[in-house]
Design a protein around this motif. Structure first.
Motif, PDB file in Angstrom:
ATOM      1  N   PHE A   1       0.842  -1.191   0.000  1.00  0.00           N
ATOM      2  CA  PHE A   1       0.000   0.000   0.000  1.00  0.00           C
ATOM      3  C   PHE A   1       0.879   1.244   0.000  1.00  0.00           C
ATOM      4  O   PHE A   1       1.926   1.273   0.628  1.00  0.00           O
ATOM      5  CB  PHE A   1      -0.889   0.029   1.254  1.00  0.00           C
TER       6      PHE A   1
ATOM      7  N   TYR B   1       0.720   5.323   0.945  1.00  0.00           N
ATOM      8  CA  TYR B   1      -0.030   6.355   1.653  1.00  0.00           C
ATOM      9  C   TYR B   1       0.651   7.707   1.467  1.00  0.00           C
ATOM     10  O   TYR B   1       1.864   7.796   1.283  1.00  0.00           O
ATOM     11  CB  TYR B   1      -0.098   6.049   3.147  1.00  0.00           C
TER      12      TYR B   1
ATOM     13  N   LEU C   1      -2.867  10.233   7.497  1.00  0.00           N
ATOM     14  CA  LEU C   1      -2.461   9.447   6.337  1.00  0.00           C
ATOM     15  C   LEU C   1      -3.676   9.109   5.482  1.00  0.00           C
ATOM     16  O   LEU C   1      -4.745   8.767   6.006  1.00  0.00           O
ATOM     17  CB  LEU C   1      -1.800   8.137   6.778  1.00  0.00           C
TER      18      LEU C   1
ATOM     19  N   LEU D   1       4.490   7.049   2.337  1.00  0.00           N
ATOM     20  CA  LEU D   1       4.856   5.831   3.051  1.00  0.00           C
ATOM     21  C   LEU D   1       4.295   4.612   2.343  1.00  0.00           C
ATOM     22  O   LEU D   1       3.164   4.633   1.853  1.00  0.00           O
ATOM     23  CB  LEU D   1       4.308   5.855   4.483  1.00  0.00           C
TER      24      LEU D   1
ATOM     25  N   PRO E   1      -1.128  -6.996   6.370  1.00  0.00           N
ATOM     26  CA  PRO E   1      -0.847  -7.737   7.599  1.00  0.00           C
ATOM     27  C   PRO E   1      -1.082  -9.225   7.469  1.00  0.00           C
ATOM     28  O   PRO E   1      -0.553 -10.004   8.245  1.00  0.00           O
ATOM     29  CB  PRO E   1      -1.808  -7.112   8.617  1.00  0.00           C
TER      30      PRO E   1
ATOM     31  N   GLY F   1       0.580  -6.670  12.502  1.00  0.00           N
ATOM     32  CA  GLY F   1       0.078  -5.326  12.270  1.00  0.00           C
ATOM     33  C   GLY F   1       0.670  -4.781  10.997  1.00  0.00           C
ATOM     34  O   GLY F   1       1.726  -5.201  10.557  1.00  0.00           O
ATOM     35  N   TYR F   2      -0.039  -3.856  10.376  1.00  0.00           N
ATOM     36  CA  TYR F   2       0.503  -3.230   9.190  1.00  0.00           C
ATOM     37  C   TYR F   2       1.872  -2.649   9.516  1.00  0.00           C
ATOM     38  O   TYR F   2       2.031  -1.907  10.464  1.00  0.00           O
ATOM     39  CB  TYR F   2      -0.398  -2.085   8.718  1.00  0.00           C
ATOM     40  N   THR F   3       2.846  -2.998   8.693  1.00  0.00           N
ATOM     41  CA  THR F   3       4.182  -2.450   8.850  1.00  0.00           C
ATOM     42  C   THR F   3       4.389  -1.358   7.822  1.00  0.00           C
ATOM     43  O   THR F   3       4.010  -1.522   6.657  1.00  0.00           O
ATOM     44  CB  THR F   3       5.229  -3.553   8.653  1.00  0.00           C
ATOM     45  N   PHE F   4       4.987  -0.263   8.246  1.00  0.00           N
ATOM     46  CA  PHE F   4       5.225   0.865   7.361  1.00  0.00           C
ATOM     47  C   PHE F   4       6.718   1.066   7.131  1.00  0.00           C
ATOM     48  O   PHE F   4       7.539   0.792   8.017  1.00  0.00           O
ATOM     49  CB  PHE F   4       4.633   2.142   7.964  1.00  0.00           C
ATOM     50  N   GLY F   5       7.025   1.559   5.934  1.00  0.00           N
ATOM     51  CA  GLY F   5       8.371   2.018   5.672  1.00  0.00           C
ATOM     52  C   GLY F   5       8.634   3.292   6.463  1.00  0.00           C
ATOM     53  O   GLY F   5       7.725   3.867   7.062  1.00  0.00           O
ATOM     54  N   SER F   6       9.863   3.714   6.454  1.00  0.00           N
ATOM     55  CA  SER F   6      10.260   4.877   7.252  1.00  0.00           C
ATOM     56  C   SER F   6       9.812   6.193   6.637  1.00  0.00           C
ATOM     57  O   SER F   6       9.928   7.242   7.259  1.00  0.00           O
ATOM     58  CB  SER F   6      11.770   4.898   7.444  1.00  0.00           C
TER      59      SER F   6
END
Lengths: 117, 115
Positions: free
Chosen positions: B33, B35, B43, B92, B97, B103-108
């Protein structure tokens, strides 16, 4: 459509105080997930918790605790004995179906927490 | 949970140019995904990228402006095209998941400033 409301835009506390961040959500789904994320000044999103709509048990993780009440559509987050490192923007989010057919997250506007020494 | 490497971490770009943002995941994931987080805002999902098919865009976002590639199960790119100052945001990527973790993991995140 789903909606997440975080009415507190900014909160400022003194270190060691307890603080509760409010989250109210709207959904027509019977099955959904609720999330809390922390975004420190560096910008990354840190996953804190995911809660299934069928599990209303409160959860505690160290200084963090979450109170999920379906009757009031709320999923509040409490930090006990706050610390300066807790200073961040906290987002509450709700899952819903995306155009792509999978889940997507609908985020609240966030609550900026400042913990002063 | 999955670990996502996102780059660049920040960039300052001239209006009218394009920027491509990359996300690399350390495990195979079905959905990725993208965002956008505008300054001081929450977001908003831009699109969902499924490997082997065209990305699906949310209302208000179009492929010509935000083309996405998903060549394999561990990599995706988002291009911000013909940029204007209104595109200044944090972008992002995130993983599904169901395959990427609990849990949804996000890039930095990529902090983009358009001047």
């Amino acid at each position: 459509a789903q909606k997440v409301t975080q009415a507190q835009t900014e909160i400022s506390v003194v270190e060691k105080e307890d603080v509760t961040l409010d989250c109210v959500y709207e959904t027509r789904d019977t099955t959904y997930y609720l999330f809390w994320y922390k975004q420190p000044p560096s910008g990354e999103l840190v996953f804190l918790i995911r809660r299934n709509s069928f599990d209303e048990q409160n959860e505690i993780s160290g200084r963090y605790s979450w109170n999920f009440q379906k009757s009031t559509s709320s999923f509040n987050f409490t930090i006990t004995a706050s610390q300066v490192v807790d200073s961040a923007v906290y987002f509450c989010a709700l899952s819903e179906a995306s155009q792509g057919g999978s889940e997507k997250l609908v985020f609240g506007k966030g609550t900026k927490l400042t913990v002063n020494p | 949970s999955a670990v996502i490497s996102q780059k660049p971490s920040r960039d300052i770009c001239q209006r009218g140019t394009s920027l491509t943002i990359q996300c690399q995941v350390d495990s195979q994931v079905t959905m990725m995904f993208w965002y956008r987080q505008q300054p001081g805002q929450s977001l908003t999902l831009i699109a969902t990228a499924n490997q082997g098919s065209e990305a699906t865009y949310e209302s208000g976002f179009v492929i010509d402006k935000f083309p996405i590639s998903r060549p394999n199960l561990t990599f995706s790119t988002l291009t911000v095209s013909n940029m204007s100052p209104e595109d200044s945001s944090i972008y992002l990527c995130s993983v599904d998941p169901r395959t990427g973790g609990y849990g949804y993991t996000f890039g930095s995140g990529t902090r983009l400033t358009v001047v």
